[in-house]
Design a protein around this motif. Structure first.
Motif, mmCIF file in Angstrom:
data_model
loop_
_atom_site.group_PDB
_atom_site.id
_atom_site.type_symbol
_atom_site.label_atom_id
_atom_site.label_comp_id
_atom_site.label_asym_id
_atom_site.label_seq_id
_atom_site.Cartn_x
_atom_site.Cartn_y
_atom_site.Cartn_z
ATOM 1 N N UNK A 90 5.982 1.054 -58.017
ATOM 2 C CA UNK A 90 7.050 0.184 -58.508
ATOM 3 C C UNK A 90 7.811 -0.479 -57.363
ATOM 4 N N UNK A 91 7.913 0.230 -56.242
ATOM 5 C CA UNK A 91 8.703 -0.288 -55.129
ATOM 6 C C UNK A 91 7.889 -1.154 -54.167
ATOM 7 N N UNK A 92 6.580 -1.301 -54.430
ATOM 8 C CA UNK A 92 5.753 -2.125 -53.538
ATOM 9 C C UNK A 92 6.340 -3.522 -53.392
ATOM 10 N N UNK A 124 2.213 -1.915 -46.509
ATOM 11 C CA UNK A 124 2.858 -2.856 -45.589
ATOM 12 C C UNK A 124 2.460 -4.307 -45.862
ATOM 13 N N UNK A 125 1.873 -4.549 -47.054
ATOM 14 C CA UNK A 125 1.593 -5.934 -47.450
ATOM 15 C C UNK A 125 2.910 -6.659 -47.745
ATOM 16 N N UNK A 126 2.864 -7.978 -47.644
ATOM 17 C CA UNK A 126 4.057 -8.754 -47.966
ATOM 18 C C UNK A 126 4.409 -8.601 -49.440
ATOM 19 N N UNK A 127 5.713 -8.536 -49.707
ATOM 20 C CA UNK A 127 6.164 -8.459 -51.098
ATOM 21 C C UNK A 127 5.977 -9.815 -51.772
#
Length: 687
Positions: A90-92, A124-127
């Motif tokens: 959920x926080x990705x 660590x992918x961009x949101x």
């Protein structure tokens, strides 16, 4: 009824209950984002995962039916690991907005991340970024924060009945949006702010104003309609900063209308904060003593027959009681609380109550609406009707304006003749009512605030008697009021005494010079042009129409600034409480009348609020039973047998967002009115 074992504890739940409900019955706390007890089950946040024996993996407890013999574990290592994983997902894409987010401090995501989450993120992918949507002047969007719980969609579709929100695209591209870019048109749209478990939907007028821990919270009652919604006033003195709903299953459940929620900014504009007296044609600020002297001078040696008083729609019962006692002391029988001229019969309580109760709508199986638009007059009553209609067990018909009420109904006709046909049994819907187990009629003020209103009331009573609406344990005769003060005024007898004049008679008498002094107590909905040359005393909290016509202005307190008793449309006595103090020299209304009585040499026999409430309970014992649904009122003869006109019934509300002095002073309500009412060109509904 299945029996389950939850964390070693055996619990029995009703058929159809879910595992989540079983866990809560056993005392276990289950985190959730998408599940809500008043909405359909979506099962898409997966936060409520639990371990169930003999299943290969953790199960979403909100969507899993409880079954006999289940063994559920809510605190096992597998359950904890699953919840941490869900929270991490959920926080990705959730932004790090907490320091600037209005939901901070009362955010479900914050709380559950703290209680059930992982201590770090491994992605660590961009949101992803999602454009914000314009949902109108009430709801602010920050869609980057959305976790796709779909509560807002389900509320608009199921409860509000306005299918304007939905999910577009799929997977990580999914967005919550209006199908066509436009403002939400539901009168209940603000409730999605409470439902949103994150900061994706917040209050636009409240944006960046305060943090929840700064606010002083006061439990109170709403006065913008006659439902008596239970609310919480959040204030940082000297002003109220937001209004939230309180849970009351019998009245408003946990919803409130947009007018209740957002009109509070009208409390700080155009306020009367000092007494005024008209000198040489203009209102001049004076002291309280000078205002009382001016009134005393005008009333000196004036017979009671030349004095009159009209109470408005937002007045509390204590103040009306004090004014009634003062008018009696002055010898005046000319008092009335029905400023719209509704032909309500105050002699029989059952004649002016919503007798079945608001919650009683959920038992009805046939309903006849007469001269009412409940969607604007009482949105929460309309939501109850829709809730019952969705079960498929309620047949609805309407006589009066033809509108979009968020549910299907049979349109029978526009005026009294159709009602007369139902009353006589000629109309087919009369048989529907007779064959129903719990039939109901709802009569609106649009049917009663007419010259033939008494005859219409008589026809409605005839429908109740001939179609079997009155039976043991059930009274299906209901009057839907639009004014918060109306039922309280009728209960304490704020109606013309022997030989007294009603509102129409007072205005006629003032125009002819037969009434020389008129006391307008928050009465702003009358035609002040008909007051002629009468000396007008206005007591209220806003500089509305009544204050502009007044010769003496006495500044009172709004509902957020006093302890006051209100009786809702079903006859339930409730109390509003002080959240902030009145501005300037304004005072509580009953105290003003008590002080005036002493200046007039007619001192009223109470000095405290407790003594005044004792007087109320003496006049009518219902005022002693605060918060209770009243016992069934005795049925009697009311209304008149007479001819009716052919004019169609028309709802008294032509603009939902501006119905009283507070809402007319609200910038937020003005924006809603311009966008949702004026632009639509409709006066009945904008759905």
């Amino acid at each position: 009824m299945p029996k389950l074992t939850v964390d070693g504890k055996v619990v029995e739940v009703p058929n159809g209950a879910t595992v989540l409900q079983a866990c809560e019955a056993a005392g276990a706390e289950i985190p959730r984002f998408c599940y809500h007890e008043r909405l359909s089950i979506a099962g898409n946040c997966r936060m409520c995962l639990v371990e169930i024996e003999k299943t290969p993996k953790p199960q979403a407890s909100c969507a899993m039916p409880a079954a006999e013999g289940m063994v559920v574990k809510t605190d096992s290592a597998i359950t904890k690991k699953a919840r941490k994983g869900v929270m991490e997902f959920l926080l990705i894409n959730h932004p790090l907005d907490c320091p600037i987010c209005d939901q901070g401090g009362e955010c479900d995501l914050q709380d559950q991340a703290m209680a059930y989450g992982f201590d770090r993120g491994r992605f660590d992918e961009n949101k992803r970024a999602v454009p914000d949507k314009d949902l109108g002047p009430l709801v602010k969007t920050s869609m980057n924060r959305c976790i796709h719980c779909t509560r807002c969609i389900r509320f608009c579709t199921e409860v509000a009945g306005v299918e304007e929100l939905g999910a577009t695209f799929r997977g990580e591209h999914m967005e919550i949006t209006t199908y066509v870019e436009k403002a939400l048109t539901s009168e209940l749209s603000g409730n999605i702010i409470d439902l949103c478990p994150v900061g994706a939907l917040t209050s636009k007028p409240y944006a960046f104003v305060a943090r929840p821990w700064e606010l002083r919270k006061t439990e109170s009652i709403d006065v913008h309609d006659a439902v008596g919604s239970n609310i919480r006033l959040d204030a940082r003195p000297p002003e109220v900063l937001r209004v939230l709903p309180r849970l009351n299953e019998a009245v408003n459940e946990e919803w409130i209308s947009d007018k209740t929620r957002f009109a509070y900014d009208g409390l700080k504009r155009q306020r009367l904060d000092r007494p005024y007296v008209r000198i040489n044609g203009t209102l001049q600020p004076v002291s309280w003593q000078d205002a009382f002297v001016a009134i005393a001078a005008r009333l000196r040696n004036l017979p009671g027959s030349k004095i009159a008083a009209i109470a408005g729609d937002l007045v509390d019962a204590e103040a009306m009681m004090a004014l009634k006692d003062l008018m009696q002391a002055l010898g005046s029988p000319n008092i009335d609380c029905r400023q719209d001229g509704a032909k309500l019969d105050a002699s029989t309580r059952a004649a002016y109550l919503f007798n079945s109760g608001i919650a009683g709508i959920e038992q009805a199986d046939a309903l006849l609406l007469v001269g009412t638009n409940p969607r604007w007059e009482a949105p929460l009553v309309n939501a109850r009707i829709r809730k019952r209609w969705l079960t498929g067990k309620l047949k609805i018909a309407a006589v009066g304006p033809q509108l979009d009420l968020t549910y299907k109904y049979d349109y029978l006709g526009a005026g009294p003749q159709t009602l007369a046909d139902v009353a006589s049994g000629k109309h087919a819907f009369a048989e529907v009512l007779k064959n129903a187990k719990n039939p109901m009629i709802i009569v609106g003020q649009g049917a009663l605030a007419r010259t033939d209103g008494a005859a219409v009331l008589g026809l409605a009573r005839q429908v109740a008697e001939t179609c079997g609406l009155i039976k043991d344990g059930w009274n299906g005769f209901n009057v839907l009021h639009t004014a918060a003060a109306r039922v309280g005024g009728l209960d304490l007898g704020f109606v013309p005494g022997q030989g007294g004049r009603d509102v129409a008679g007072i205005l006629e008498g003032a125009g002819k010079g037969e009434i020389e002094v008129v006391y307008l107590f928050g009465a702003d909905e009358i035609d002040t042009a008909k007051l002629g040359k009468a000396f007008v005393i206005y007591q209220g909290h806003h500089g509305d129409k009544g204050a502009h016509r007044a010769d003496v202005v006495l500044p009172g307190a709004a509902y957020t600034e006093k302890n006051g008793t209100y009786v809702n449309t079903e006859g339930r006595v409730q109390q509003a409480r002080v959240a902030v103090f009145p501005p300037g020299e304004a005072r509580e209304d009953w105290k003003i009348i008590r002080a005036l009585s002493e200046a007039l040499g007619r001192k009223l026999p109470y000095d405290t609020l407790a003594q005044l409430r004792g007087r109320l309970a003496t006049v009518n014992p219902v005022f002693a039973r605060v918060g209770e649904k009243p016992a069934a009122a005795a049925w009697g003869a009311f209304g008149q047998v007479g001819t009716t006109t052919t004019a169609a019934f028309v709802s008294p509300i032509t603009n939902f967002y501006m119905t009283d002095p507070i809402t007319r002073c609200s910038e937020t309500m003005a924006k809603c009115s311009a966008l949702l009412v004026a632009a639509s060109g409709k006066t009945g509904t904008h759905g």
